[in-house]
Design a protein around this motif. Structure first.
Motif, mmCIF file in Angstrom:
data_model
loop_
_atom_site.group_PDB
_atom_site.id
_atom_site.type_symbol
_atom_site.label_atom_id
_atom_site.label_comp_id
_atom_site.label_asym_id
_atom_site.label_seq_id
_atom_site.Cartn_x
_atom_site.Cartn_y
_atom_site.Cartn_z
ATOM 1 N N UNK A 887 0.835 -1.204 0.000
ATOM 2 C CA UNK A 887 0.000 0.000 0.000
ATOM 3 C C UNK A 887 0.871 1.255 0.000
ATOM 4 N N UNK A 888 1.931 1.249 0.811
ATOM 5 C CA UNK A 888 2.832 2.403 0.889
ATOM 6 C C UNK A 888 3.591 2.580 -0.426
ATOM 7 N N UNK A 889 4.017 1.456 -1.039
ATOM 8 C CA UNK A 889 4.726 1.539 -2.326
ATOM 9 C C UNK A 889 3.831 2.111 -3.413
ATOM 10 N N UNK A 890 2.569 1.690 -3.410
ATOM 11 C CA UNK A 890 1.613 2.181 -4.403
ATOM 12 C C UNK A 890 1.395 3.682 -4.226
ATOM 13 N N UNK A 891 1.279 4.092 -2.949
ATOM 14 C CA UNK A 891 1.077 5.511 -2.656
ATOM 15 C C UNK A 891 2.279 6.334 -3.110
ATOM 16 N N UNK A 892 3.497 5.770 -2.869
ATOM 17 C CA UNK A 892 4.709 6.477 -3.249
ATOM 18 C C UNK A 892 4.820 6.612 -4.774
ATOM 19 N N UNK A 893 4.430 5.562 -5.505
ATOM 20 C CA UNK A 893 4.465 5.620 -6.962
ATOM 21 C C UNK A 893 3.510 6.676 -7.498
#
Length: 902
Positions: A887-893
């Protein structure tokens, strides 16, 4: 420089036309001196005619009913251990299909492998011979069922032998033999003595065409019979049942005991689903149904009812029992005392509470308002259930309303005498599993050994000394209860699943006239090491066989609870079928027109789709095994049956890569020719020492690499198709060795001998021919192979002790391989493995030895070892953590993308 001299020996008798009797060792030369075949030499191309000649030449030894290469009494096993390899016995329907070929070839391959390893192998065959098709054939062809069955057995036995299978025919049995069904009846007698069989009225599925009862699983979703296709009827009949539900908890617990190994994983789920959730308890009571039933052909005035309850305290405190609405008593108007305003029925009969001795009323009503009763039972108590009981806790409001009813002063039918016992038997209950209905309305089956009085309906079991009993048996003079002499043997016969529920035990002592089997004879041979058969039997047959073996174990006869250690549920063989797109009708291949790839029915013009379907007569896609044997020969048919697909996967026929396997066999033939020619006629060569050493090392590595995998595939995983691909790999490496090296290369000779021995279980005749050529010219492997004997007399080759195997270390989820010589790895304990692991710099870099835990350690001798390591100071990442990270990686992307767009 290395000098390779020319040998003066010539082994022409192996290359040319010497008679086989002069070259085969130790096997009754006189018996085959005049056996003939087409002469051939290694110089010729390997044609189908030569393959068939090879098979004829060696058939006396590696095939046949006696199959001396495998079954000779002089073949002493070198290990004390026994391997019991069992394939499910067939129904003698008349002809084998390719599914049989696949199963029995696979079974034979495994048996031959273990014999080469030096094990005593039990590999029997028999016939599941009772059943409805024989009666139908008798009716249609005006022939006795037994003659039809015996003729089919004779024909199918010849077919199995023609496939090259090495079954131990001395153990052969048929369930229709009186010497077999005597002991099937004896088991029924023992179940009777233990109170595990009973008769009751029940609505059953009735096939109006075959005129027999069908089990639920034999009726499809359209309520049609699985065999005749007729619409089934519901019919009330008195039927015999076996109390398999008593064993529900025991059978369920053994599924997770660790006693069931490879192949059981998916089947365990099927078995669990069949047994159902284990919750609550049940007990069995008997009620009187005198004068409240229409005449149904039964003389019995008593009827058993199964009562479900959560705890004994709930049974003790219940005020009434609730009868399931689809029970035949609930549907009988004569059994109803009165109907309340809300539709609830008060039944005329009562049930005695087995705890208190009080006779309690029985209520029933529409399922939409009444509490849910488990599928496995007839009644339940009035208790309020918690949510943990799922759907059983539905409609609880009705219970509250019913608790206010005045159910006293009801004129209920008296219970049967002795309805209350000082101690009552109750059992842990499955919410789903019903007892086993074993009655079948046909003549060609095991007679149920029960004698019934035609006047009072009293039933008694036939004495053991009268077994086997049949309609022709002389029964006792008078009824023990009423004195009538009008006695008859029960007209129903036993379900064929009953016959096949214990055959694997009888194989171990098939001729015993005095016992079902001698417990001492089966003690060291059970459980069955590998059980091989169709996936379609993964539920019912296995469930009934497991139940029966548990019961026999409780009698003190079987040394184990679970009869089958390792299971291989074979996938079906599928053929190309042609199906009409609109009507769904299956069309014969010869009735299909192919115009530029467009398929149509030549009679109707309807478009046709070609699909892969399980082979069957109705789909016109069956293939006669005899035609396959004629087209490819025995050995190649065996190879095609086990190659390419995993045993549990479906197998398409014809296979996709027939040409590839034929090419592989030709290349092996050619390599044998090159080896023999070079050994006989090789010139003096001068070879650089380093070049020679590098070549030998490469062949050494190839031999051991493939041998360890082949042995593992044959023995541990039973992935024979993977072993076949390793044959191809080893042959490819050997073909890359320069021909000039073949004369004096020790490692080539060792590796080539390994390949010939390893293919023997699948290609016995072809391997025997290659070995005869090999052993005649081999010069370096006298210490490794017994070159005076045939291929089937060799020991299975071993991975070299100085070959480095894999110690696979899993470090925090990452695999790192450490190489360890076999001489150390095979007996290595986990502490030594840990020391070796930390000598690897990659592991030492990732872990601190002081904070490392060994999570798992296993050694597969001669193959590999696995070591699972975990840093206990490291946080264990859970599924929740992974979800959060994603979820955090998706948000960062998304933020990065937005910033780039800005």
């Amino acid at each position: 420089m290395r000098v390779i001299p020319t040998t003066l020996r010539r082994h022409q008798f192996l290359k040319h036309r010497y008679h086989y009797a002069s070259t085969v060792s130790a096997f009754h030369h006189a018996e085959i001196r005049f056996y003939s075949w087409k002469n051939f030499t290694l110089e010729e191309e390997l044609t189908l005619e030569i393959k068939q000649s090879i098979e004829k030449k060696w058939s006396k030894y590696v095939y046949g009913q006696k199959c001396p290469a495998e079954l000779s009494k002089s073949n002493k096993p070198i290990q004390e251990s026994t391997k019991y390899i069992l394939s499910m016995f067939p129904y003698p329907s008349g002809r084998l299909h390719l599914g049989h070929v696949r199963v029995y070839t696979f079974s034979d391959v495994v048996a031959r492998f273990y014999r080469l390893q030096g094990h005593k192998v039990i590999h029997p065959m028999g016939w599941d011979a009772f059943g409805l098709p024989a009666e139908n054939a008798a009716r249609d062809n005006n022939i006795e069922p037994e003659k039809w069955t015996r003729d089919n057995i004779d024909f199918m036995k010849r077919q199995i032998i023609s496939m090259g299978c090495s079954f131990d025919w001395d153990r052969e049995l048929a369930t229709c033999d009186p010497s077999y069904y005597k002991w099937t009846q004896w088991l029924f007698l023992k179940l009777w003595e233990k109170g595990l069989v009973y008769k009751k009225r029940a609505y059953v599925y009735w096939d109006p065409v075959d005129k027999t009862v069908l089990a639920e699983e034999q009726v499809d979703s359209e309520m049609r019979s699985w065999r005749s296709g007729a619409k089934v009827e519901k019919k009330l009949l008195s039927q015999w049942f076996v109390k398999t539900a008593v064993y529900a908890e025991q059978l369920m617990s053994e599924l997770t005991s660790g006693n069931l190994k490879d192949g059981w994983r998916d089947v365990i789920d099927l078995q669990k689903h069949w047994i159902g959730s284990i919750k609550g308890h049940f007990c069995d009571c008997v009620v009187s149904v005198n004068n409240i039933l229409d005449f149904d052909g039964s003389k019995s005035s008593h009827e058993p009812l199964r009562i479900w309850f959560s705890e004994v305290s709930a049974l003790k405190n219940t005020k009434y029992f609730i009868l399931r609405p689809d029970h035949f008593l609930a549907a009988s108007e004569k059994a109803v005392l009165k109907v309340l305003e809300n539709g609830v029925k008060v039944m005329k009969f009562g049930v005695m509470n087995p705890v208190t001795g009080l006779m309690l009323p029985v209520l029933s009503g529409p399922s939409k308002i009444m509490p849910v009763i488990p599928e496995s039972s007839d009644c339940r108590t009035d208790e309020l259930l918690t949510e943990e009981f799922g759907v059983l806790s539905a409609n609880e409001s009705t219970l509250t309303a019913l608790s206010k009813l005045d159910l006293s002063n009801l004129n209920l039918t008296e219970p049967v005498p002795d309805g209350r016992k000082s101690e009552f038997a109750y059992h842990t209950s499955s919410l789903k599993l019903r007892d086993w209905l074993v009655s079948r309305q046909r003549g060609w089956g095991t007679p149920i050994p029960v004698i019934e009085c035609q006047d009072c309906g009293h039933s008694t079991i036939a004495p053991s000394e009268l077994l086997p009993v049949s309609s022709a048996s002389i029964l006792q003079d008078r009824c023990q209860q009423c004195g009538s002499n009008d006695l008859q043997l029960e007209s129903d016969t036993l379900d064929t699943f009953f016959d096949s529920s214990w055959y694997f035990l009888r194989y171990l002592d098939p001729t015993n006239e005095y016992k079902i089997f001698d417990p001492l004879k089966v003690y060291n041979d059970l459980p069955v090491d590998i059980y091989i058969g169709g996936k379609e039997h993964a539920t019912l047959h296995l469930y009934y066989a497991r139940f029966m073996n548990h019961f026999i174990h409780n009698l003190g006869l079987s040394p184990v609870k679970e009869p089958f250690h390792k299971l291989i549920p074979m996938g079906v063989v599928m053929g190309e079928a042609y199906c009409a797109e609109n009507s769904g009708k299956y069309v014969k291949p010869e009735d299909v027109i192919n115009e530029d790839g467009k398929l149509t029915d030549k009679e109707t013009g309807e478009s046709i789709t070609k699909i892969w379907e399980k082979m069957s007569k109705s789909k016109h896609n069956g293939i006669d095994p005899e035609g396959v044997l004629q087209e490819y020969g025995v050995d190649m048919t065996r190879l095609l049956s086990v190659a390419e697909a995993a045993p549990t996967s479906p197998r398409h026929w014809p296979p996709n890569n027939v040409t590839g396997f034929l090419t592989w066999q030709n290349r092996l033939w050619t390599l044998t020719r090159n080896f023999v020619d070079t050994k006989d006629f090789g010139d003096i060569l001068f070879v650089d020492d380093e070049e020679w050493a590098a070549s030998e090392a490469k062949i050494f590595d190839s031999r051991n690499y493939y041998l360890k995998g082949i042995t593992h595939n044959y023995g541990e995983t039973s992935q024979i198709s993977v072993a076949v691909s390793r044959f191809q790999g080893l042959l490819g490496d050997l073909r890359n060795v320069p021909v000039k090296y073949l004369k004096e290369s020790l490692e080539f000779e060792r590796a080539f001998g390994v390949l010939i021995i390893c293919i023997y279980p699948i290609l016995p005749a072809f391997s025997a021919q290659l070995w005869q050529s090999f052993r005649g010219v081999a010069t370096h492997t006298e210490a490794e192979y017994n070159l005076d004997k045939e291929v089937w007399e060799q020991s299975w080759p071993e991975v070299d002790q100085n070959y480095k195997l894999d110690l696979i270390c899993t470090v925090n989820g990452e695999e790192i391989i450490v190489k360890v010589e076999r001489q150390y790895l095979d007996g290595m304990d986990e502490d030594t493995a840990l020391e070796l692991a930390f000598e690897d710099p990659e592991i030492a870099k990732r872990l601190n030895k002081e904070t490392t835990n060994i999570m798992q350690y296993k050694v597969d001798p001669g193959f590999r070892a696995t070591l699972g390591l975990l840093d206990r100071t490291r946080k264990i990442i859970t599924k929740k953590d992974i979800k959060k990270i994603k979820k955090e990686n998706k948000k960062q992307k998304q933020e990065t993308k937005s910033a780039q767009q800005a």
